[in-house]
Structure formats: C-alpha cells, structure tokens
Design a protein around this motif. Structure first.
Motif, PDB file in Angstrom:
ATOM      1  N   LYS A   1       4.612   3.165   5.354  1.00  0.00           N
ATOM      2  CA  LYS A   1       3.459   3.690   4.628  1.00  0.00           C
ATOM      3  C   LYS A   1       2.238   2.896   5.093  1.00  0.00           C
ATOM      4  CE  LYS A   1       3.539   5.925   1.011  1.00  0.00           C
ATOM      5  NZ  LYS A   1       3.170   7.288   0.722  1.00  0.00           N
ATOM      6  N   GLU A   2       1.130   3.571   5.257  1.00  0.00           N
ATOM      7  CA  GLU A   2      -0.095   2.971   5.787  1.00  0.00           C
ATOM      8  C   GLU A   2      -0.529   1.711   5.036  1.00  0.00           C
ATOM      9  OE1 GLU A   2      -4.211   5.002   5.725  1.00  0.00           O
ATOM     10  OE2 GLU A   2      -3.125   5.802   7.460  1.00  0.00           O
ATOM     11  N   SER A   3      -0.449   1.709   3.737  1.00  0.00           N
ATOM     12  CA  SER A   3      -0.974   0.600   2.934  1.00  0.00           C
ATOM     13  C   SER A   3       0.058  -0.492   2.642  1.00  0.00           C
ATOM     14  CB  SER A   3      -1.524   1.139   1.616  1.00  0.00           C
ATOM     15  OG  SER A   3      -0.470   1.764   0.895  1.00  0.00           O
ATOM     16  N   GLN A   4       1.234  -0.411   3.233  1.00  0.00           N
ATOM     17  CA  GLN A   4       2.312  -1.347   2.940  1.00  0.00           C
ATOM     18  C   GLN A   4       2.637  -2.231   4.145  1.00  0.00           C
ATOM     19  OE1 GLN A   4       3.717  -1.411  -0.216  1.00  0.00           O
ATOM     20  NE2 GLN A   4       2.190   0.126  -0.704  1.00  0.00           N
ATOM     21  N   ILE A   5       3.222  -3.387   3.868  1.00  0.00           N
ATOM     22  CA  ILE A   5       3.650  -4.303   4.929  1.00  0.00           C
ATOM     23  C   ILE A   5       5.064  -3.971   5.392  1.00  0.00           C
ATOM     24  CG2 ILE A   5       4.249  -6.710   5.433  1.00  0.00           C
ATOM     25  CD1 ILE A   5       2.007  -7.513   3.471  1.00  0.00           C
ATOM     26  N   SER A   6       5.930  -3.627   4.462  1.00  0.00           N
ATOM     27  CA  SER A   6       7.338  -3.402   4.769  1.00  0.00           C
ATOM     28  C   SER A   6       7.548  -2.211   5.700  1.00  0.00           C
ATOM     29  CB  SER A   6       8.126  -3.163   3.479  1.00  0.00           C
ATOM     30  OG  SER A   6       8.110  -4.316   2.685  1.00  0.00           O
ATOM     31  N   ILE A   7       8.535  -2.368   6.567  1.00  0.00           N
ATOM     32  CA  ILE A   7       8.912  -1.320   7.509  1.00  0.00           C
ATOM     33  C   ILE A   7      10.384  -1.015   7.285  1.00  0.00           C
ATOM     34  CG2 ILE A   7       9.208  -0.751   9.951  1.00  0.00           C
ATOM     35  CD1 ILE A   7       6.873  -2.717  10.507  1.00  0.00           C
TER      36      ILE A   7
END
Length: 181
Positions: free
Chosen positions: A73-79
């Motif tokens: 998600k664009e606004s998140q750090i996690s992948i």
C-alpha cells in the motif's frame, strides 16, 4: 550481494509486466486500486531461468512455486510477498513447492545478509474452478503443515478457487495485508 540488496533485487530478473499470469489453465489477475502496487515475479520460468530459480533449484530436490507477488500500500512501510502456485488436483505438491521456496529464500537471504525487515510472507494455492473441492479440515491441516515446516503463519495461508476476473484473488491478498498491520 551487498548489505543494501533486497529480496526485490534478487527477484528483478523474473519480473513480469502487468498484473496477470496464466499457467496450467489457471489465470491469476488483479486490478490494483490507485494506492496499491502489485508486482508479479514468475520465478519458475525455465526459458528465462531467473537467479532465484537457480538458487532454489541448486539445493537438491527443492521444488519452486510458479509466482511471487509483491504487494504494498502506498502509505505503508510493510511489504507482503505472496507465494502463489496454481494446482488442479495435487495440492500436496503445491505445499511442498511453497515450503521449499520459502525456506530457500530465507536461507539465501540470511547467508547473504539480505534484510527481510518489514517483509511479510503469505501463500495462496489457486485451484481451477473445475477442481474438486477441499474440505475445511484438509485446508486446516495444510495451513498447519506450512506453518510448522516453513514458519508462515496459518492465518496467512489460503486455498482459493478462481472464478473469472481476479477480484476475488485481489481481496485475498488485501485481507492478508490487513493481518500484518
């Protein structure tokens, strides 16, 4: 590899253009929302023989999944990395492929100091619509097996029958991502 290398750089030569994949009569496709990124990596591609395939199959007897999908998600750090394998009937073989792929990737990343910080893993076995249904009890056993052998949480494992346009597949991936927040 340098300490700045990532799992993404290891997968780069298996990257597909677009968000659709078809193999063995199973089609997987997604429609990203504007704040999402889906990247498909076809890692079991003998024609291109990507580096990740060479690494996994260099370990004697190791099996490999068809596809890894990277979701963010664009606004998140996690992948989120999703191991995907399309199966007709042989679900047990798919489980072996998932376990072998995950263990090989983790081992390689550990030996090469490739960070997996903020990287999370899940898995989806995709069945053709015409495949026989699997009981809830059998799915629960498959999830426990993957958790026990590969260390992927049972809540991050699913068996999905694809019906048509891929929206169902997208929703499963989004559901996994919600679980890592």
């Amino acid at each position: 590899m340098s300490p700045n290398d990532t799992l993404e750089s290891l997968l780069e030569d298996s990257k597909l253009s677009g968000t659709s994949f078809r193999e063995s009569k199973v089609t997987i496709s997604v429609r990203p929302d504007s704040d999402e990124e889906f990247i498909f990596f076809h890692i079991d591609n003998p024609a291109k023989n990507p580096k990740i395939r060479q690494i996994i199959q260099s370990e004697e007897g190791r099996k490999i999944v068809d596809l890894i999908i990277r979701y963010k998600k664009e606004s998140q750090i996690s992948i989120l990395f999703v191991y995907v394998d399309g199966k007709g009937r042989d679900i047990k073989y798919g489980i072996t492929q998932i376990i072998d792929t995950h263990i090989s990737i983790k081992n390689y990343c550990n030996t090469k100091n490739i960070t997996l910080l903020d990287r999370h893993f899940s898995t989806i076995i995709v069945q053709r619509n015409s495949s026989p249904s699997i009981s809830a009890a059998k799915i629960a056993d498959l999830k426990k097996n993957i958790q026990h052998k590969a260390g992927i949480s049972a809540k991050m494992v699913n068996v999905v029958k694809i019906h048509g346009n891929g929206d169902q597949f997208s929703e499963v991936v989004r559901g996994f991502y919600q679980k890592i927040k």
